[in-house]
Design a protein around this motif. Structure first.
Motif, short mmCIF file in Angstrom:
data_model
loop_
_atom_site.label_atom_id
_atom_site.label_comp_id
_atom_site.label_asym_id
_atom_site.label_seq_id
_atom_site.Cartn_x
_atom_site.Cartn_y
_atom_site.Cartn_z
N ASN A 197 45.85 58.94 40.20
CA ASN A 197 44.61 58.82 39.43
C ASN A 197 43.39 58.78 40.36
O ASN A 197 43.33 57.97 41.28
CB ASN A 197 44.64 57.53 38.59
N ARG A 198 42.45 59.68 40.14
CA ARG A 198 41.15 59.71 40.80
C ARG A 198 41.23 59.71 42.33
O ARG A 198 40.53 58.95 43.01
CB ARG A 198 40.27 58.55 40.32
N ILE A 199 42.09 60.56 42.88
CA ILE A 199 42.13 60.74 44.33
C ILE A 199 40.91 61.58 44.71
O ILE A 199 40.72 62.68 44.20
CB ILE A 199 43.44 61.42 44.77
N GLN A 200 40.08 61.05 45.64
CA GLN A 200 38.75 61.64 45.82
C GLN A 200 38.48 62.24 47.19
O GLN A 200 37.58 63.03 47.34
CB GLN A 200 37.68 60.58 45.52
N SER A 201 39.24 61.85 48.22
CA SER A 201 38.94 62.37 49.56
C SER A 201 40.15 63.06 50.14
O SER A 201 41.29 62.88 49.68
CB SER A 201 38.49 61.23 50.48
N TYR A 202 39.89 63.86 51.18
CA TYR A 202 40.98 64.59 51.82
C TYR A 202 42.01 63.63 52.42
O TYR A 202 43.22 63.85 52.28
CB TYR A 202 40.41 65.50 52.93
N LEU A 203 41.54 62.56 53.05
CA LEU A 203 42.46 61.62 53.68
C LEU A 203 43.32 60.91 52.62
O LEU A 203 44.51 60.68 52.82
CB LEU A 203 41.68 60.61 54.52
N GLU A 204 42.71 60.57 51.48
CA GLU A 204 43.49 59.99 50.38
C GLU A 204 44.57 60.96 49.91
O GLU A 204 45.70 60.56 49.63
CB GLU A 204 42.57 59.62 49.21
N SER A 205 44.22 62.24 49.86
CA SER A 205 45.20 63.24 49.41
C SER A 205 46.35 63.37 50.41
O SER A 205 47.50 63.61 50.02
CB SER A 205 44.53 64.60 49.18
#
Length: 425
Positions: A197-205
């Motif tokens: 849910n609501r993954i927003q940045s490249y590093l989070e991905s």
């Protein structure tokens, strides 16, 4: 010099673990740190339990009852200390991803952490491990009772009983994450289902991609270099030489060593495409897969040379490699960082699998070993990985257990210390 280039100058992420005890949170947290550190991203885990143990080393289950005000007070103090250290680490040590390892089972506790993160301009990302797989929970309970610092020196059965009661106390107040505005990953029975849910940045991905490949079932990884090769005897690097007579003896002895360590568990063997690994694995009675990504570090123009020849022909390169072995790239070849880049699919597949034996090469094994043992990248190229030795790695919640099994078959040493003369590798 090659490898990943993460633009992390302005990115700071607090990964907030969520879940009941015995759901593998600490293991997952440690795995995230290992993975990011392996990719040269500054990551660190802050385990609230470690802070709490400074005040209350061996609490009983009652300490974790929501109706125990003194227990609640001490647990809040521990969480505040962990968060305080995390934010000092962000500020003073250029931290990029901090992981808050705790149960964080109530919305009230999570809202409090959210408020702190937002006030400090740190991106909050929740990772919840939700599990109702009784076999997995029971394994984790058995693991915790023997490895958790909370139960050191205690009767194992009493420890398991107390730990079950601790879980029941948390179950009374547990609220799973449902808020649509939050950034979170929910791992259901670790690997069966993943909700994002609501993954927003490249590093989070990148973190999400890694988590999607995880399982926390008990398993082992076995590592072995190929048997001594003809090039090893000559002190030459790279190439695609055959194994020596002693290497052939190791090949014949390896099935016995593996059987003693593996027992009746199913096993898959991975080798590189180079013939010295296939020759070493020749007698192993298991399914075998060949991976190009497991080939030895490419020495480029230096392939097939001795270190003395390299020092004589390319003295500046020889010195540069000694100075920064992880980043140095051979002319027309690779660096250790390049090897890490091509090994990432191997690591992902390793996390998806259960029991694997990898028969490969010195530099490659150093990189894989560094991943499992969370060894700093600048140190990994200097680790000693001797020939004719089987290494068993057993990932646990609080670290990876290592067993080294020597075949007692002589072999040349290919280890060269930093600054050592080129007379030895």
């Amino acid at each position: 010099m090659g490898g990943y280039s993460f633009h992390t100058d302005n990115v700071r992420i607090c990964v907030i673990m969520v879940g009941l005890p015995a759901r593998g949170k600490s293991l997952i947290a440690q795995k995230i740190v290992r993975y990011l550190s392996w990719l040269s991203i500054n990551a660190k885990c802050f385990n609230v339990g470690n802070y709490r143990r400074q005040e209350m080393a061996h609490p009983t289950a009652d300490f974790f009852d929501a109706g125990n005000p003194e227990g609640e007070r001490l647990r809040k103090i521990a969480a505040e200390a962990a968060i305080g250290d995390m934010f000092r680490w962000f500020e003073h040590e250029a931290g990029v991803v901090g992981i808050l390892d705790a149960t964080n089972t109530t919305r009230k506790r999570r809202d409090w952490i959210l408020e702190i993160c937002r006030a400090r301009s740190v991106e909050p990302m929740f990772v919840e491990s939700w599990c109702d797989d009784e076999d997995l929970i029971m394994h984790n309970i058995m693991d915790v009772k023997t490895t958790s610092p909370d139960y050191v020196g205690q009767d194992p059965e009493q420890a398991a009983l107390d730990f079950r009661n601790r879980i029941r106390n948390y179950e009374k107040v547990y609220e799973t994450i449902t808020e649509p505005e939050l950034t979170y990953v929910k791992l259901i029975n670790v690997g069966s289902q993943v909700i994002i849910n609501r993954i927003q940045s490249y590093l989070e991905s990148r973190i999400v991609y890694y988590l999607m490949n995880l399982h926390i079932k008990p398993r082992c990884i076995w590592l072995s270099r190929h048997g001594e090769s003809e090039f090893n005897l000559l002190g030459r690097i790279g190439g695609d030489s055959d194994i020596s007579a002693r290497g052939q003896e190791y090949s014949r002895q390896l099935p016995r060593l593996v059987k003693q360590s593996v027992g009746d568990r199913e096993l898959t063997v991975w080798t590189s495409t180079l013939k010295r690994t296939a020759q070493t694995a020749k007698y192993l009675p298991y399914r075998q897969l060949t991976w190009k990504a497991l080939d030895e570090l490419d020495a480029g123009e230096c392939d097939g040379m001795t270190y003395a020849e390299i020092e004589e022909r390319f003295p500046e390169d020889y010195a540069a490699r000694d100075n920064n072995k992880y980043e140095y790239r051979y002319r027309g070849g690779e660096s250790y960082r390049d090897v890490v880049t091509r090994l990432e699919p191997i690591i992902m597949e390793l996390e998806r699998q259960e029991n694997i034996l990898i028969v490969t090469h010195q530099a490659v094994l150093r990189c894989i070993y560094a991943y499992f043992m969370n060894v700093r990248q600048d140190q990994s190229p200097w680790m000693e990985v001797p020939l004719h030795t089987l290494i068993k790695l057993e990932p646990k919640a609080y670290g990876t257990e290592v067993t080294r099994i020597s075949a007692d078959i002589p072999a040349v040493s290919t280890y060269r210390e930093k600054g050592q003369s080129s007379r030895k590798k």
